[in-house]
Design a protein around this motif. Structure first.
Motif, PDB file in Angstrom:
ATOM      1  N   ILE A  50      10.591  -0.794   6.390  1.00  0.00           N
ATOM      2  CA  ILE A  50       9.306  -0.719   7.086  1.00  0.00           C
ATOM      3  C   ILE A  50       8.231  -1.108   6.087  1.00  0.00           C
ATOM      4  N   GLU A  51       7.575  -2.231   6.356  1.00  0.00           N
ATOM      5  CA  GLU A  51       6.532  -2.758   5.482  1.00  0.00           C
ATOM      6  C   GLU A  51       7.030  -2.900   4.043  1.00  0.00           C
ATOM      7  N   GLY A  52       8.268  -3.364   3.923  1.00  0.00           N
ATOM      8  CA  GLY A  52       8.842  -3.639   2.619  1.00  0.00           C
ATOM      9  C   GLY A  52       9.449  -2.444   1.917  1.00  0.00           C
ATOM     10  N   VAL A  53       9.469  -1.280   2.584  1.00  0.00           N
ATOM     11  CA  VAL A  53      10.030  -0.060   1.993  1.00  0.00           C
ATOM     12  C   VAL A  53      11.252   0.352   2.801  1.00  0.00           C
ATOM     13  N   SER A  54      12.360   0.685   2.129  1.00  0.00           N
ATOM     14  CA  SER A  54      13.556   1.106   2.843  1.00  0.00           C
ATOM     15  C   SER A  54      13.267   2.347   3.676  1.00  0.00           C
ATOM     16  N   TYR A  55      13.983   2.482   4.801  1.00  0.00           N
ATOM     17  CA  TYR A  55      13.675   3.564   5.736  1.00  0.00           C
ATOM     18  C   TYR A  55      13.839   4.942   5.092  1.00  0.00           C
ATOM     19  N   GLY A  56      14.908   5.122   4.318  1.00  0.00           N
ATOM     20  CA  GLY A  56      15.130   6.415   3.662  1.00  0.00           C
ATOM     21  C   GLY A  56      13.994   6.779   2.729  1.00  0.00           C
ATOM     22  N   THR A  57      13.476   5.797   2.013  1.00  0.00           N
ATOM     23  CA  THR A  57      12.349   6.038   1.119  1.00  0.00           C
ATOM     24  C   THR A  57      11.059   6.248   1.905  1.00  0.00           C
ATOM     25  N   PHE A  58      10.925   5.541   3.024  1.00  0.00           N
ATOM     26  CA  PHE A  58       9.707   5.610   3.830  1.00  0.00           C
ATOM     27  C   PHE A  58       9.475   7.003   4.391  1.00  0.00           C
ATOM     28  N   ILE A  59      10.532   7.715   4.779  1.00  0.00           N
ATOM     29  CA  ILE A  59      10.356   9.011   5.437  1.00  0.00           C
ATOM     30  C   ILE A  59      10.142  10.166   4.456  1.00  0.00           C
ATOM     31  N   VAL A  60      10.261   9.905   3.154  1.00  0.00           N
ATOM     32  CA  VAL A  60      10.102  10.994   2.173  1.00  0.00           C
ATOM     33  C   VAL A  60       8.737  11.684   2.290  1.00  0.00           C
ATOM     34  N   PRO A  61       7.610  10.953   2.277  1.00  0.00           N
ATOM     35  CA  PRO A  61       6.318  11.647   2.400  1.00  0.00           C
ATOM     36  C   PRO A  61       6.197  12.451   3.687  1.00  0.00           C
ATOM     37  N   GLY A  62       6.737  11.915   4.795  1.00  0.00           N
ATOM     38  CA  GLY A  62       6.675  12.641   6.051  1.00  0.00           C
ATOM     39  C   GLY A  62       7.467  13.925   6.020  1.00  0.00           C
ATOM     40  N   LEU A  63       8.643  13.907   5.393  1.00  0.00           N
ATOM     41  CA  LEU A  63       9.454  15.118   5.291  1.00  0.00           C
ATOM     42  C   LEU A  63       8.797  16.163   4.394  1.00  0.00           C
ATOM     43  N   VAL A  64       8.211  15.706   3.293  1.00  0.00           N
ATOM     44  CA  VAL A  64       7.510  16.643   2.414  1.00  0.00           C
ATOM     45  C   VAL A  64       6.332  17.272   3.149  1.00  0.00           C
ATOM     46  N   MET A  65       5.570  16.438   3.856  1.00  0.00           N
ATOM     47  CA  MET A  65       4.416  16.953   4.583  1.00  0.00           C
ATOM     48  C   MET A  65       4.840  17.884   5.712  1.00  0.00           C
ATOM     49  N   TRP A 213       0.340   6.792   1.580  1.00  0.00           N
ATOM     50  CA  TRP A 213      -0.355   5.757   0.803  1.00  0.00           C
ATOM     51  C   TRP A 213      -0.261   6.029  -0.690  1.00  0.00           C
ATOM     52  N   SER A 214      -0.322   7.298  -1.080  1.00  0.00           N
ATOM     53  CA  SER A 214      -0.254   7.633  -2.504  1.00  0.00           C
ATOM     54  C   SER A 214       1.101   7.262  -3.108  1.00  0.00           C
ATOM     55  N   PHE A 215       2.121   7.114  -2.262  1.00  0.00           N
ATOM     56  CA  PHE A 215       3.445   6.712  -2.741  1.00  0.00           C
ATOM     57  C   PHE A 215       3.582   5.189  -2.808  1.00  0.00           C
ATOM     58  N   TYR A 216       3.278   4.507  -1.688  1.00  0.00           N
ATOM     59  CA  TYR A 216       3.640   3.098  -1.560  1.00  0.00           C
ATOM     60  C   TYR A 216       2.465   2.167  -1.275  1.00  0.00           C
ATOM     61  N   GLU A 217       1.254   2.717  -1.189  1.00  0.00           N
ATOM     62  CA  GLU A 217       0.061   1.940  -0.835  1.00  0.00           C
ATOM     63  C   GLU A 217       0.184   1.296   0.538  1.00  0.00           C
ATOM     64  N   ILE A 218       0.888   1.977   1.431  1.00  0.00           N
ATOM     65  CA  ILE A 218       0.920   1.556   2.830  1.00  0.00           C
ATOM     66  C   ILE A 218       0.468   2.751   3.673  1.00  0.00           C
ATOM     67  N   SER A 219      -0.333   2.481   4.684  1.00  0.00           N
ATOM     68  CA  SER A 219      -0.854   3.566   5.505  1.00  0.00           C
ATOM     69  C   SER A 219      -1.182   3.050   6.892  1.00  0.00           C
ATOM     70  N   ASP A 220      -1.179   3.961   7.851  1.00  0.00           N
ATOM     71  CA  ASP A 220      -1.514   3.605   9.229  1.00  0.00           C
ATOM     72  C   ASP A 220      -3.012   3.638   9.477  1.00  0.00           C
ATOM     73  N   VAL A 221      -3.734   4.420   8.680  1.00  0.00           N
ATOM     74  CA  VAL A 221      -5.185   4.504   8.796  1.00  0.00           C
ATOM     75  C   VAL A 221      -5.780   4.439   7.394  1.00  0.00           C
ATOM     76  N   SER A 222      -7.077   4.269   7.326  1.00  0.00           N
ATOM     77  CA  SER A 222      -7.755   4.184   6.037  1.00  0.00           C
ATOM     78  C   SER A 222      -7.613   5.486   5.250  1.00  0.00           C
ATOM     79  N   VAL A 223      -7.471   5.362   3.950  1.00  0.00           N
ATOM     80  CA  VAL A 223      -7.366   6.545   3.088  1.00  0.00           C
ATOM     81  C   VAL A 223      -8.647   7.375   3.168  1.00  0.00           C
ATOM     82  N   VAL A 224      -9.780   6.702   3.318  1.00  0.00           N
ATOM     83  CA  VAL A 224     -11.054   7.413   3.454  1.00  0.00           C
ATOM     84  C   VAL A 224     -11.040   8.298   4.686  1.00  0.00           C
ATOM     85  N   TRP A 225     -10.495   7.763   5.792  1.00  0.00           N
ATOM     86  CA  TRP A 225     -10.394   8.550   7.012  1.00  0.00           C
ATOM     87  C   TRP A 225      -9.429   9.720   6.832  1.00  0.00           C
ATOM     88  N   SER A 226      -8.368   9.506   6.088  1.00  0.00           N
ATOM     89  CA  SER A 226      -7.412  10.590   5.832  1.00  0.00           C
ATOM     90  C   SER A 226      -8.086  11.741   5.104  1.00  0.00           C
TER      91      SER A 226
END
Length: 253
Positions: A50-65, A213-226
């Motif tokens: 997903i956006e150049g990141v493997s799926y297993g790596t992509f879900i790490v921030p979501g699982l931590v959160m 974003w802090s992991f991979y610099e990819i995000s669904d919304v702006s970091v400012v909005w986050s």
């Protein structure tokens, strides 16, 4: 500021964690590991990246959160509800301790436990997938802000609840679904445009997006909005806690 009172409450709550290590630490780590095994095997084999990141790596921030959100609420809500349940809350209210010191003790302990758990889960994730944290300080900032904010939210739930059913109702029926629908296991950009608009109304999306974003610099919304949404929810929770102690809502009656 009565730092002795804050320290006493904080250490008492932290001591409860070490007495229930299996429930507080081991159980969430095992649950997260199962997510990696199930989602990594079942979905990861069908989604290469997903956006150049493997799926297993992509879900790490979501699982931590996911773990930080649920544990922050659980720790803080149970921490303040149990004194209400046993009646010892009146001893606390009659002591020469301000509500700021009470909140600092309980919320500080709950946030500390959640942050430690998040870091443990992050280290556990490194055993399953390669991790790259491009902005470690931003990662810690989002982690601490989320833990403190939802610990305050859990503190409010603990005061509001008048039974163990209500104590679990909001985390199970509201927070957990919002987290699963907040982009923990997928990117919002993968959704149809209509569902994407609806999903962006979910505040958890902004938390997970900023953390990812802090992991991979990819995000669904702006970091400012986050950051803005996180601070907004934090301020609302602080105002609610102030109002509770000012009016004595479900504390003095």
């Amino acid at each position: 500021m009565n730092f002795r009172a804050v320290r006493a409450i904080y250490l008492f709550e932290m001591a409860r964690t070490w007495r229930t290590v299996l429930q507080s630490i081991v159980s969430p780590v095992i649950s997260t590991s199962l997510y990696f095994v199930v989602f990594g095997a079942a979905i990861g084999s069908r989604i290469t990246s997903i956006e150049g990141v493997s799926y297993g790596t992509f879900i790490v921030p979501g699982l931590v959160m996911l773990s930080v959100l649920t544990q922050s609420i659980s720790n803080a809500s149970f921490g303040i509800y149990f004194p209400k349940f046993t009646g010892t809350i009146y001893e606390l209210l009659s002591a020469p301790v301000s509500y700021v010191e009470v909140v600092l003790g309980y919320v500080g302990a709950a946030a500390t436990k959640s942050i430690l758990l998040g870091l443990i889960i992050l280290a556990t994730a490194g055993l399953f997938v390669p991790l790259h944290i491009l902005h470690p300080w931003w990662m810690l900032t989002f982690l601490v802000l989320t833990a403190v904010t939802f610990s305050l939210f859990g503190f409010i739930i603990g005061i509001w609840a008048d039974g163990f059913e209500k104590l679990q109702a909001i985390p199970l029926l509201v927070v957990t679904p919002l987290t699963f629908l907040g982009g923990s296991f997928y990117s919002v950009s993968m959704l149809p445009s209509g569902w994407r608009t609806v999903t962006l109304l979910n505040p958890v999306v902004y938390l997970i997006s900023g953390f990812r974003w802090s992991f991979y610099e990819i995000s669904d919304v702006s970091v400012v909005w986050s950051l803005a949404v996180t601070f907004m929810f934090l301020v609302l929770c602080m105002f609610a806690v102030w109002w509770i102690f000012k009016t004595g809502y479900k504390l003095k009656n």
